[in-house]
Design a protein around this motif. Sequence first.
Motif, mmCIF file in Angstrom:
data_model
loop_
_atom_site.group_PDB
_atom_site.id
_atom_site.type_symbol
_atom_site.label_atom_id
_atom_site.label_comp_id
_atom_site.label_asym_id
_atom_site.label_seq_id
_atom_site.Cartn_x
_atom_site.Cartn_y
_atom_site.Cartn_z
ATOM 1 N N ARG A 311 0.821 -1.204 0.000
ATOM 2 C CA ARG A 311 0.000 0.000 0.000
ATOM 3 C C ARG A 311 0.858 1.258 0.000
ATOM 4 N N SER A 314 1.884 1.960 -3.435
ATOM 5 C CA SER A 314 0.773 2.532 -4.199
ATOM 6 C C SER A 314 0.621 4.020 -3.913
ATOM 7 N N ILE A 315 0.777 4.397 -2.656
ATOM 8 C CA ILE A 315 0.707 5.815 -2.292
ATOM 9 C C ILE A 315 1.834 6.586 -2.965
ATOM 10 N N LYS A 357 -1.837 5.267 8.300
ATOM 11 C CA LYS A 357 -2.855 5.799 7.390
ATOM 12 C C LYS A 357 -2.883 7.325 7.426
ATOM 13 N N TRP A 360 -0.175 8.435 5.143
ATOM 14 C CA TRP A 360 -0.593 8.356 3.737
ATOM 15 C C TRP A 360 -1.479 9.541 3.360
ATOM 16 N N LEU A 384 -8.942 9.890 -5.031
ATOM 17 C CA LEU A 384 -8.722 8.731 -4.170
ATOM 18 C C LEU A 384 -9.933 7.797 -4.158
ATOM 19 N N GLU A 385 -11.120 8.342 -4.259
ATOM 20 C CA GLU A 385 -12.325 7.511 -4.288
ATOM 21 C C GLU A 385 -12.371 6.634 -5.536
ATOM 22 N N ALA A 389 -5.694 1.371 -6.437
ATOM 23 C CA ALA A 389 -4.435 1.346 -5.697
ATOM 24 C C ALA A 389 -4.197 -0.054 -5.166
ATOM 25 N N PHE A 392 -5.016 -1.908 -1.476
ATOM 26 C CA PHE A 392 -6.050 -1.200 -0.735
ATOM 27 C C PHE A 392 -7.434 -1.785 -0.992
ATOM 28 N N GLU A 396 -10.798 1.433 2.532
ATOM 29 C CA GLU A 396 -9.593 2.149 2.945
ATOM 30 C C GLU A 396 -9.378 3.386 2.087
ATOM 31 N N MET A 397 -9.584 3.259 0.788
ATOM 32 C CA MET A 397 -9.419 4.413 -0.090
ATOM 33 C C MET A 397 -10.467 5.479 0.209
ATOM 34 N N HIS A 398 -11.682 5.038 0.549
ATOM 35 C CA HIS A 398 -12.723 5.992 0.924
ATOM 36 C C HIS A 398 -12.305 6.782 2.167
#
Length: 498
Positions: A311, A314-315, A357, A360, A384-385, A389, A392, A396-398
Motif C-alpha cells: 500500500r 501505491s501511495i 494511514k 498516507w 482517491l475515491e 491502488a 487497498f 480504505e481508499m474511501h
Amino acid sequence: MQNGTRLAAVDLGSNSFRLEIGRYDHGQFVRSEYLKETVRQGGGLDAERNLSTEVMERGWDCLARFGERLAGFHPEEVRAVATQTLREARNRDQFLARATTVLGFPIDVISGREEARLIYQGVAHALPQSDEKRLVVDIGGRSTELIVGQGFTPKVMESYRVGSIAWSTRYFPDGKFTARAFETAEVAAQAVLDEVLSVYPRESWTAAYGSAGTVGAVVDVLVAAGWPAGRVTRDGLDWLMDRLLKAQSADKLRMEGMRDDRRAIIGGGLSILRALFDLFGLDEMEQATGGLRHGLIYDLMERALDQTDLRSASIDRLALKFGVDAQQAARVGAVATQLFAQLELPQPDQIERSQRKLEWAAQLHEIGLRISHSEYHKHGAYILEHADAMGFALTEMHRLGQLVLGHRGKLRKLELQLDDLDFVQQLLALRLAVILCHARRDPDTQGLQLARSEDQQACFVLSCRSGWAHAFPQSAHLLREEVEAWSKTPWTLLLRGV
C-alpha cells in the motif's frame, strides 16, 4: 511471524462464502480447515442493485457460523474481503454493518483489480516456481478476472463484469438450455471481453490457468466422465455443452461430478469459458488450485514478514503521478504524526495502523492541486475515491479520501464520519499540521501539546509555550479559526497560550 501462527481468510464471493484456516510453517501456509457455503449473493440483487433481505439474512447466518470458528483469532491473523456483488450493491453498508459484527472482523470491499492481484498471488504460490509467463483466468459469479504475470509478479490485471450467476440469470432463464441461448450468451460474453486480445496479446504469455469456481466445476465433471485430470480442453467444453443441451434444463441435469449448487449456474459459466477459449484461440487450460483466499493468506504473511507494505508503494506511485510536493507532504506528515502520537489510543497496534494511514493522507493531501488550486481538497478526495491502488480495499481508499477532503475547509461535509473517534483524531492532527506548515517550511513545534480534555468529553486541548503566539501571529490566527470550525461539530477544540 512465528511458526505456528494461525492465519485465516474469508472470501465473500458472489456465489459462495469461503473460510480458509491454517498456520504459518517455515515460510509456507499449511491448511487445517476449509469451510464453504453456497450463499448465492450475486443472485440477490434487484433491478435497483439492492440486496434482498433474504440474501442478506443468508449471508449474515453464514458469517455468524464463520465468526464462531474464528473466535480467539487476533485481528492481524484474519483478512476478510467482499468482491463484485458488494462492489455493485447500493445497500452494501447495511449488509456490512451487521456482517462485520457477526463475523467479528472488518470486511473490506476490494476493487476488481485488487481482486485480480490477490487471485494471481494465490495461484502463483500454488504453482511450481517458474519463469513462464502465465495467463490466469478466474470466472466468478458476477465478474471475471484476467491476469498476466511471471513468477509472483502480476503484470497486467483487469476485472470484467461477466460472471456465471449474472449470465445464467440473463441468458438461461428458468435454467433452460438451448443452442440459441448458448450462442447468444457466448456472443454477449465476447462483446464484454473483446478487448482482451489487445490487453493480453497471445505473445505475452505461454500458459493459461483457470482458477476457482467455474473452471473447477467443469474439471470435476470432465474428470468424472473420464477426461484427463487437472485441465479443460476445447473438446471437453463441446462435450459438456452437448450434455447440457440434451438435458434441456438445470432441473433435469444429472451428471457425475456436478454439484447441486452448480447446476443452476453452469450454463452461464460454460458460455463465458467457451467465449474465452474462442477469443484466445485456446486448445486447453490448466486448472490452478490457488485462488483469492490463498492470495489473502499470503498477503497477510507478507505484511507481517516484510515491513514494506504494498500500500505504501501505491501511495508513492499516486504522489509521483500527480506531482505532489514531496517536501511539503513529508513536513505535514511529520507534524501530523507527532501530534497524533500525543493522543491516547486504547491499543498499541491500533496506534501504529492509524498513524500509518495518517501519514498516507498527509502524503496525498495536496494531490488535487494537479487539477485545480480552487477546492483542491475536493478534487483530491475524488481522485482517491476512484483510484485503483494495489493493496487497498475500497473502504480504505474511501477513508483516505475523506481525510483529504476534510484537511481544510468546513467540517459539516464530514458529519457522518465524526462519530468515529479514531477518524476525528486523525483528521484533527492533519488539519493542525496543515495550519502549522502553512508557510511551507518546518514549523517551530517546541512546546506544542495536543491532548484530550480531562474535564470535558468530546474536547481536545492544544497548548502552546509562552510567547509562541506572539512569535507566529499568522499561525495563531489560523488556529483560532480552527477552533471556530470545530465549534460547529459535536467536538470542541480549546487553545491554551494562544
